[in-house]
Design an enzyme around this catalytic site. Sequence first.
Site, PDB file in Angstrom:
ATOM      1  N   GLU A  94      -7.844  -0.237  -6.058  1.00 35.28           N
ATOM      2  CA  GLU A  94      -7.096  -0.153  -4.807  1.00 35.28           C
ATOM      3  C   GLU A  94      -7.986  -0.638  -3.660  1.00 35.28           C
ATOM      4  OE1 GLU A  94      -4.345   3.227  -2.546  1.00 35.28           O
ATOM      5  OE2 GLU A  94      -6.091   3.864  -3.700  1.00 35.28           O
ATOM      6  N   LYS A 136       3.239   0.605  -3.444  1.00 27.42           N
ATOM      7  CA  LYS A 136       2.973   2.022  -3.699  1.00 27.42           C
ATOM      8  C   LYS A 136       4.069   2.912  -3.117  1.00 27.42           C
ATOM      9  CE  LYS A 136      -0.792   5.394  -3.019  1.00 27.42           C
ATOM     10  NZ  LYS A 136      -2.125   5.574  -2.389  1.00 27.42           N
ATOM     11  N   CYS A 159      -3.050   4.743  -7.370  1.00 23.19           N
ATOM     12  CA  CYS A 159      -3.773   5.941  -6.918  1.00 23.19           C
ATOM     13  C   CYS A 159      -2.960   7.239  -6.967  1.00 23.19           C
ATOM     14  CB  CYS A 159      -4.348   5.689  -5.527  1.00 23.19           C
ATOM     15  SG  CYS A 159      -5.742   6.786  -5.128  1.00 23.19           S
TER      16      CYS A 159
END
Length: 273
Positions: A40, A109, A155
């Site tokens: 990321e 995301k 994440c």
Amino acid sequence: MKISVLQVRSIDDETVNLAKLDTMIRTAAAEGSKLVVLPEVAYYRGRSSEATPDHLPGRATKFICHLAKELGIWIHGGSFAESIPGSNKCFNTAFLSSPEGNIASVYRKIHLFNVDLPDLRLMESDTFDPGRELITAPVIDADGANSFTIGMLVCYDLRFPAVWSALRDRGANVFALPVNFTWKTGEAHWEVLLRARAIETQSYVAASAQWGEHPHKNFSAYGRAMIVDPWGVILAQAGTEGDIVISADISLEYLESVRRTMPVHGHKRNDIY
């Protein structure tokens, strides 16, 4: 098929980061990897307000697609801040390049990490908007015989098992998870969550990671990039510090044998939940 994940300490200098990533990707390819996964915020890691938003296609995709074509490999480009037209916010965007140098898949995301504590304030929603779509992407092995399907996550998505299950329903059997995980939460939960998600979905998990102090923010990243197999076995892992490439061989035949001998997915009670 051999895969690699990168662990790096990206900083607030895109030129420096790109040079480091170039070297590490070439190292992975030279060692025989056919899929490389970046972390990321791989291209810029600093104050979000000082980042220069990128586009799709843009600087990150051009860099990665060029390397993927030159090296003849799949590259998961980690994530970058993608500019949203008409907005002062960005998407935290992950993407995958094919060996032909094309953008094969894009994921934005969907879960944003927001914590506001006395000793730590990290509010992704101050800078980012959430994505709204789950993404899987087929990946063909070099010999054309084996096809893996990547479930794309970023994440904080690690903490939402329903998303992983939904991606498994859509065919995912390898999960690419680029992260910038905090030290406190990583030390407590990182390994157990990765292994749990691998066991639950009976899939490989390729978790690339940032390590070290995040420039201009009050936290350090945990590191410990990891590759986990469908039985929950750790095939490769890094320490909590250091730029490193870790690699492992993944097998479609082994994955299918795990799913056959423990057919959990077929026992879901979709009529109840």
